[in-house]
Design a protein around this motif. Structure first.
Motif, PDB file in Angstrom:
ATOM      1  N   TYR A 137      73.937  23.169 -27.542  1.00 21.11           N
ATOM      2  CA  TYR A 137      72.644  23.525 -27.003  1.00 21.11           C
ATOM      3  C   TYR A 137      71.515  22.575 -27.514  1.00 21.11           C
ATOM      4  CZ  TYR A 137      74.180  28.643 -27.279  1.00 21.11           C
ATOM      5  OH  TYR A 137      75.056  29.648 -26.887  1.00 21.11           O
ATOM      6  N   ALA A 138      70.249  22.476 -26.527  1.00 20.17           N
ATOM      7  CA  ALA A 138      69.286  21.776 -26.855  1.00 20.17           C
ATOM      8  C   ALA A 138      68.174  22.739 -27.103  1.00 20.17           C
ATOM      9  CB  ALA A 138      68.966  20.856 -25.403  1.00 20.17           C
ATOM     10  N   TYR A 139      67.748  22.974 -28.341  1.00 21.43           N
ATOM     11  CA  TYR A 139      67.285  24.053 -28.864  1.00 21.43           C
ATOM     12  C   TYR A 139      68.132  25.233 -28.659  1.00 21.43           C
ATOM     13  CZ  TYR A 139      63.219  25.808 -31.467  1.00 21.43           C
ATOM     14  OH  TYR A 139      62.379  26.516 -32.285  1.00 21.43           O
ATOM     15  N   HIS A 168      67.400  13.257 -35.475  1.00 17.99           N
ATOM     16  CA  HIS A 168      67.069  14.367 -36.517  1.00 17.99           C
ATOM     17  C   HIS A 168      68.082  14.955 -37.330  1.00 17.99           C
ATOM     18  CE1 HIS A 168      67.248  15.987 -32.179  1.00 17.99           C
ATOM     19  NE2 HIS A 168      67.633  17.223 -32.905  1.00 17.99           N
ATOM     20  N   ARG A 169      69.294  15.184 -36.795  1.00 21.95           N
ATOM     21  CA  ARG A 169      70.190  15.773 -37.319  1.00 21.95           C
ATOM     22  C   ARG A 169      71.321  15.054 -38.026  1.00 21.95           C
ATOM     23  NH1 ARG A 169      69.866  20.773 -35.600  1.00 21.95           N
ATOM     24  NH2 ARG A 169      69.038  20.376 -33.539  1.00 21.95           N
ATOM     25  N   HIS A 173      68.287  25.316 -34.284  1.00 22.34           N
ATOM     26  CA  HIS A 173      67.921  23.963 -34.145  1.00 22.34           C
ATOM     27  C   HIS A 173      67.299  23.567 -35.373  1.00 22.34           C
ATOM     28  CE1 HIS A 173      65.605  20.720 -32.182  1.00 22.34           C
ATOM     29  NE2 HIS A 173      64.689  21.174 -32.501  1.00 22.34           N
ATOM     30  N   ASN A 232      76.255  19.515 -29.297  1.00 24.59           N
ATOM     31  CA  ASN A 232      76.361  20.610 -29.953  1.00 24.59           C
ATOM     32  C   ASN A 232      76.385  22.061 -29.223  1.00 24.59           C
ATOM     33  OD1 ASN A 232      73.803  20.618 -29.540  1.00 24.59           O
ATOM     34  ND2 ASN A 232      73.477  19.834 -31.858  1.00 24.59           N
ATOM     35  N   SER A 234      60.024  10.651 -32.194  1.00 28.17           N
ATOM     36  CA  SER A 234      60.301  12.104 -31.976  1.00 28.17           C
ATOM     37  C   SER A 234      60.566  12.272 -30.322  1.00 28.17           C
ATOM     38  CB  SER A 234      58.888  12.743 -31.935  1.00 28.17           C
ATOM     39  OG  SER A 234      58.825  13.215 -33.351  1.00 28.17           O
ATOM     40  N   MET A 235      60.362  11.443 -29.396  1.00 25.68           N
ATOM     41  CA  MET A 235      60.614  11.374 -27.915  1.00 25.68           C
ATOM     42  C   MET A 235      62.277  11.350 -27.947  1.00 25.68           C
ATOM     43  SD  MET A 235      57.817  12.157 -27.019  1.00 25.68           S
ATOM     44  CE  MET A 235      58.303  12.506 -25.226  1.00 25.68           C
ATOM     45  N   LEU A 236      62.735  12.385 -27.610  1.00 29.12           N
ATOM     46  CA  LEU A 236      64.281  12.401 -27.118  1.00 29.12           C
ATOM     47  C   LEU A 236      64.671  11.541 -26.304  1.00 29.12           C
ATOM     48  CD1 LEU A 236      64.945  16.199 -27.217  1.00 29.12           C
ATOM     49  CD2 LEU A 236      65.528  14.686 -28.919  1.00 29.12           C
ATOM     50  N   GLY A 250      71.699  13.705 -28.452  1.00 28.78           N
ATOM     51  CA  GLY A 250      72.117  15.067 -28.123  1.00 28.78           C
ATOM     52  C   GLY A 250      72.400  15.167 -26.467  1.00 28.78           C
ATOM     53  N   GLU A 251      73.405  15.934 -26.084  1.00 29.24           N
ATOM     54  CA  GLU A 251      73.426  16.362 -24.794  1.00 29.24           C
ATOM     55  C   GLU A 251      72.231  16.735 -23.944  1.00 29.24           C
ATOM     56  OE1 GLU A 251      74.073  18.797 -26.899  1.00 29.24           O
ATOM     57  OE2 GLU A 251      73.022  20.434 -26.087  1.00 29.24           O
ATOM     58  N   GLY A 252      71.337  17.373 -24.979  1.00 33.03           N
ATOM     59  CA  GLY A 252      69.906  17.615 -24.068  1.00 33.03           C
ATOM     60  C   GLY A 252      69.191  16.421 -23.787  1.00 33.03           C
ATOM     61  N   ALA A 253      69.329  15.364 -24.772  1.00 36.93           N
ATOM     62  CA  ALA A 253      68.663  14.011 -24.482  1.00 36.93           C
ATOM     63  C   ALA A 253      69.378  13.352 -23.266  1.00 36.93           C
ATOM     64  CB  ALA A 253      68.736  13.398 -25.733  1.00 36.93           C
TER      65      ALA A 253
HETATM   66  C1  TPP Z   1      61.218  14.043 -24.417  1.00 33.45           C
HETATM   67  C2  TPP Z   1      61.189  15.426 -25.426  1.00 33.45           C
HETATM   68  N1  TPP Z   1      61.327  16.489 -24.879  1.00 33.45           N
HETATM   69  C3  TPP Z   1      61.400  17.569 -25.757  1.00 33.45           C
HETATM   70  C4  TPP Z   1      61.392  17.329 -27.048  1.00 33.45           C
HETATM   71  C5  TPP Z   1      61.426  18.493 -28.169  1.00 33.45           C
HETATM   72  N2  TPP Z   1      62.611  18.676 -28.525  1.00 33.45           N
HETATM   73  C6  TPP Z   1      62.888  18.284 -29.850  1.00 33.45           C
HETATM   74  S1  TPP Z   1      64.522  18.483 -30.431  1.00 33.45           S
HETATM   75  C7  TPP Z   1      64.853  19.262 -28.898  1.00 33.45           C
HETATM   76  C8  TPP Z   1      66.280  19.565 -28.550  1.00 33.45           C
HETATM   77  C9  TPP Z   1      67.169  18.596 -28.564  1.00 33.45           C
HETATM   78  O1  TPP Z   1      68.571  18.901 -28.019  1.00 33.45           O
HETATM   79  P1  TPP Z   1      69.629  17.721 -28.026  1.00 33.45           P
HETATM   80  O2  TPP Z   1      69.318  16.614 -27.408  1.00 33.45           O
HETATM   81  O3  TPP Z   1      70.897  18.386 -27.387  1.00 33.45           O
HETATM   82  O4  TPP Z   1      69.808  17.278 -29.557  1.00 33.45           O
HETATM   83  P2  TPP Z   1      70.205  18.581 -30.684  1.00 33.45           P
HETATM   84  O5  TPP Z   1      69.000  19.069 -31.309  1.00 33.45           O
HETATM   85  O6  TPP Z   1      70.882  19.743 -30.088  1.00 33.45           O
HETATM   86  O7  TPP Z   1      70.986  17.939 -31.677  1.00 33.45           O
HETATM   87  C10 TPP Z   1      63.827  19.293 -28.187  1.00 33.45           C
HETATM   88  C11 TPP Z   1      64.001  19.975 -26.742  1.00 33.45           C
HETATM   89  C12 TPP Z   1      61.336  15.989 -27.584  1.00 33.45           C
HETATM   90  N3  TPP Z   1      61.247  15.773 -28.867  1.00 33.45           N
HETATM   91  N4  TPP Z   1      61.253  15.290 -26.797  1.00 33.45           N
END
Ligand code: TPP
Length: 327
Positions: free
Chosen positions: A184-186, A73-74, A251, A182, A122-124, A152-155
């Motif tokens: 933060y994950a959100y 997305h970014r 975010h 970056n 959309s699924m991270l 992302g680090e969240g993914a």
């Molecule tokens: C499996 C899944 N969980 C939650 C979400 C909702 N969501 C979309 S973006 C995001 C934050 C992502 O953080 P990160 O992976 O670190 O990437 P960043 O946005 O920081 O670049 C979340 C929780 C999603 N899209 N897919």
């Protein structure tokens, strides 16, 4: 001191200036979107990568058209660097008929097969097994193309990430996994979602190298990518590159990011990738004032033209809703 011919990264002065142009263009594209969305002109959600541009420029610079990217997305800038023109990209954000998906999606899921861009879901983390699959295709076809997959680090805490890296490691697939860490994950800070410091360390479990680098240093990103590309093209398998960075905005543009401090933001803004690179180019006498003004004017003209084009472009006609269906 005369201007350089080639740097130790084997980049010519012209190539360095091209990198500078991309950094500026991608920054300007996102900054303009940030304004346009507040004016109600953008139909898509806007997730800017302002502050993270060095990752896109350092990884996309010099990729072949046949190499695939799996952007997130970014990463709108990666579409531009892979060859989507600014008018089409802006139309996509405006939801117009002239956009990549002809106004069909929320702007973040389009791909362009001919340019080597795979549309994201959309699924991270779900783009990563797909990236591994593309890598497997290249391996089976015995071609030396490479896949660059962003996350992302969240993914990296999602199961798909681990399955993809495991499979890519076992099969020695030509995939470069690029983590945009970056912080933060959100709203969740990295220390609340990971018990280790570096996402890069996770690669070892899957049998390949991971490296954590300064993601705000475009040449560091470029250098790490070039090494990973050479290994992948040579059949030596995947690499994980973790780029430490920071997103300046929330975010998305509707997130005011109250979960972080002004001090933290100021600290990271002092590490802005663009002035750092500008100082380097000045030091090499590659970037004169005239050259910088010329590039800035070109960037502004490109963005202005893209906005004018997208604003004046037609909406998709209702009858289009039933065309291009896959059955
Ligand atoms: C499996 C899944 N969980 C939650 C979400 C909702 N969501 C979309 S973006 C995001 C934050 C992502 O953080 P990160 O992976 O670190 O990437 P960043 O946005 O920081 O670049 C979340 C929780 C999603 N899209 N897919």
């Amino acid at each position: 001191m005369p201007p350089i011919k080639r740097t130790k990264f084997k980049l010519t002065a012209e190539q360095l200036l091209e990198m500078f142009y991309w950094l500026k263009l991608i920054r300007a594209f996102d900054e303009r979107l940030s304004i346009l969305v507040k004016q109600g002109k953008v139909r898509s959600g806007v997730y800017t990568g302002i502050g993270q541009e060095a990752i896109i420029v350092g990884t996309c610079f010099g990729l072949r058209q046949e190499d695939f990217i799996c952007p997130l997305h970014r990463d709108l800038g990666s579409f531009l660097m892979k060859g989507v023109d600014a008018r089409t990209m802006m139309s996509q954000m405006f939801g117009k008929a002239t956009g990549l998906s002809k106004g069909r999606d929320s702007a973040l899921h389009s791909g362009v097969t001919e340019l080597g861009i795979f549309g994201n879901t959309s699924m991270l983390g779900a783009n990563l097994p797909v990236a591994a699959g593309l890598g497997l295709t290249f391996k089976m076809e015995k071609v030396d193309h490479v896949v660059v997959a962003y996350f992302g680090e969240g993914a990296s805490n999602v199961g798909d990430f681990h399955e993809a890296l495991n499979f890519a490691g076992v099969q020695r697939l030509p995939v470069i996994f690029v983590c945009e860490n970056n912080q933060y994950a959100y709203s969740v800070p990295v220390e609340r979602s990971m018990a280790i410091d570096d996402v890069a360390d996770r690669a070892e479990s899957y049998g390949f190298d991971g490296v954590a680098i300064n993601g705000n240093d475009v040449l560091a990103v470029y250098q790490a990518t070039q090494g990973a590309l050479a290994r992948a093209r040579n059949g030596d398998g995947p690499t994980l590159i973790e780029c430490k960075t920071y997103r300046w905005h929330g975010h998305s543009e509707h997130d005011k990011a109250f979960y972080r401090t002004n001090e933290e933001l100021a600290m990271w803004k002092s590490r802005d990738p663009i002035p750092t690179f500008t100082a380097y180019l000045n030091g090499l006498q590659v970037l004169t004032d005239d050259k910088r003004q010329e590039i800035e004017a070109r960037v502004k003209a490109t963005i202005d033209d893209a906005v004018d084009f997208a604003a004046g472009a037609p909406d998709p006609p209702p009858e289009d809703a039933v065309t291009d269906l896959y059955a």
